[in-house]
Design a protein around this motif. Sequence first.
Motif, mmCIF file in Angstrom:
data_model
loop_
_atom_site.group_PDB
_atom_site.id
_atom_site.type_symbol
_atom_site.label_atom_id
_atom_site.label_comp_id
_atom_site.label_asym_id
_atom_site.label_seq_id
_atom_site.Cartn_x
_atom_site.Cartn_y
_atom_site.Cartn_z
ATOM 1 N N ILE A 81 -5.905 1.137 2.460
ATOM 2 C CA ILE A 81 -4.953 1.208 1.342
ATOM 3 C C ILE A 81 -3.522 1.036 1.839
ATOM 4 O O ILE A 81 -2.731 0.281 1.256
ATOM 5 C CB ILE A 81 -5.121 2.539 0.580
ATOM 6 N N TYR A 82 -3.175 1.710 2.946
ATOM 7 C CA TYR A 82 -1.810 1.577 3.454
ATOM 8 C C TYR A 82 -1.540 0.154 3.930
ATOM 9 O O TYR A 82 -0.432 -0.374 3.754
ATOM 10 C CB TYR A 82 -1.535 2.557 4.590
ATOM 11 N N ALA A 83 -2.523 -0.488 4.551
ATOM 12 C CA ALA A 83 -2.320 -1.852 5.049
ATOM 13 C C ALA A 83 -1.924 -2.805 3.926
ATOM 14 O O ALA A 83 -1.185 -3.763 4.141
ATOM 15 C CB ALA A 83 -3.588 -2.347 5.739
ATOM 16 N N VAL A 84 -2.387 -2.527 2.721
ATOM 17 C CA VAL A 84 -2.080 -3.383 1.576
ATOM 18 C C VAL A 84 -0.737 -3.025 0.946
ATOM 19 O O VAL A 84 0.011 -3.897 0.507
ATOM 20 C CB VAL A 84 -3.206 -3.283 0.520
ATOM 21 N N LEU A 85 -0.398 -1.722 0.922
ATOM 22 C CA LEU A 85 0.767 -1.267 0.151
ATOM 23 C C LEU A 85 1.974 -0.873 1.000
ATOM 24 O O LEU A 85 3.090 -0.828 0.494
ATOM 25 C CB LEU A 85 0.371 -0.063 -0.713
ATOM 26 N N GLY A 86 1.779 -0.548 2.279
ATOM 27 C CA GLY A 86 2.859 -0.009 3.098
ATOM 28 C C GLY A 86 3.904 -1.047 3.474
ATOM 29 O O GLY A 86 3.679 -2.260 3.371
ATOM 30 N N THR A 87 5.053 -0.574 3.948
ATOM 31 C CA THR A 87 6.156 -1.470 4.313
ATOM 32 C C THR A 87 6.350 -1.596 5.815
ATOM 33 O O THR A 87 7.166 -2.399 6.260
ATOM 34 C CB THR A 87 7.476 -0.986 3.678
ATOM 35 N N SER A 88 5.642 -0.781 6.614
ATOM 36 C CA SER A 88 5.726 -0.905 8.069
ATOM 37 C C SER A 88 4.645 -1.860 8.552
ATOM 38 O O SER A 88 3.496 -1.791 8.117
ATOM 39 C CB SER A 88 5.541 0.455 8.738
ATOM 40 N N ARG A 89 5.011 -2.730 9.481
ATOM 41 C CA ARG A 89 4.039 -3.699 9.993
ATOM 42 C C ARG A 89 3.110 -3.095 11.029
ATOM 43 O O ARG A 89 2.042 -3.665 11.298
ATOM 44 C CB ARG A 89 4.765 -4.900 10.616
#
Length: 560
Positions: free
Chosen positions: A62-70
Amino acid sequence: MRPWFRLLPEWLVSYRRDWLRPDIVAGLTTGAVIIPKAMAYAMMAGLPVQVGLYTALVPMVIYAVLGTSRVLSVSTSTTVAILTAAQLARAVPNGNSAAMLRASATLAVLVGVALVLACLLRLGFVADFISEPVLVGFKAGIGLVIVMDQVPKILGIHFARGTFVQNALATVQNLPKTSLPTLALGVTIVAFLVAMEHFLPKVPAPLLAVAGAIVGGCFLHLQHRGVELVGHIPAGVPSLVKPDLALITVLWPGALGIALMSFTETVAAGRAFARNHESAPRADRELFATGLANVGGALLGAMPGGGGTTQTAVNVLAGARTQLAELVTAAMALLTILFFAPVIGMMPQSALAAIVIVYSMGLIKPMEFREILSIRRIEFSWTIVAFAGVVLVGTMKGIVVAIVVSLVTLAHQVADPPVYVLGRKPGTNVFRPQSPEHPDDESFPGLLLLRPEGPIFFANAVHVAHKIEPLVRQAQPKVVAVDASGVLDMEYTALKMFAQIAKRQNQQGIQLWLTGMNPEVLAVVQRSSLGQLLRHGEMHSNLEIAVGRYLSSQLAGEQP
């Protein structure tokens, strides 16, 4: 750009082919570290070890899709795990496994909802309100609590858990019941991890430690020698877990504290590992991403989580370029759940405890304590208070102590701004606070130069006045020139305070001048009663002009 492209993660839209190999290598390397640690964190929270695997799967995706850190790696952390343990112990005092899973899901949903609501209210700035010295003390306290919680598992002893002090005393009292094979295994794993971290830091030591412990559990029949194993782990994809709404009233206060720490760690890790050419993670978007990661993970059995500094550091050092690395790590967790669960069940409990102890010790950083002490003793005292709060009153109350100490720190800093008496460096136009280190700095008979620093408002205006008045009485000047270049804002109460000082000084034949005001401060001064008291010649662009005018009037024998 096509409309549907905007729905894709930014890192995916700009993905480059040469990033693929380093992302895959980083994802595999990070997975080798995260998977055993995630299981250990689940055990630390009092949950079955498979919960750690679920936490290394769903939230990451979920974070990989929505987060802002690479490069941020999201699962859970030692801090969040121990806070979760404290809340679950309150909600399910009998430790029933099924009830603990429902309580964990409920807690994770509440944490996620709190983070999403904070995003909608744009509260991303709140993470900046816990000062670094307070955070150092808080994390050190957490580390010590975790170590004490795991020591009985290394020793193979059992007793009813209580406060930190009670646990420490109970551990000492039960030392005669120590299981020597359990202790030997735990100490061996600790020594191995420490040695690997020192001599071969790039090797996935936790994975090797877990593999070795499992081999020992299988071939040495450690369970017959008194060494407890993890036991049965259900294989297959995680099933849907329904939160228990009846626990909301018990868990919501703790959920707020966990949400705060999760967000603080997430933003700190994201900012720390952002590359120079990349923008820092957007705080409000991080709230949204980690919030949904917690909610989605909770429904499939994950515990509360967030970004972790250690695992993100591994991800970066292994060469991660984008969130594809995190998707590879999640795929490793899925393969472990599907195919290797029976093998993991042969892992000794003391091996997991050893992994937790080694990585929890990383939270205790004596050098940072020493550095804070060498720079500012008052901030060192705040560090100690936060540390003691966690150890003596518990982790959740320790969060409250940490927040209160941070707010008191902030209040102290803004409520008591310094007021400096200035001198001029000889042969220059540099004005600096008078000190024994600069005995030759110029002063001007009849002219007192003062510089307050920071915003002046209702909470500190009286303090500033109380600092200015004795300086004026001591110097007996003709003119008091206040350099306002360091005053970011001047609130109504502060304007009235300066107006009162100007009136009292005028009655004593002393003029008040203001210099160096920024445009916003100058505008509010001109609209106030203070502006009516001060003539145009009593407001100057900078101190150099004010001093020049004063010296010219003295040479001409005029009033300043």
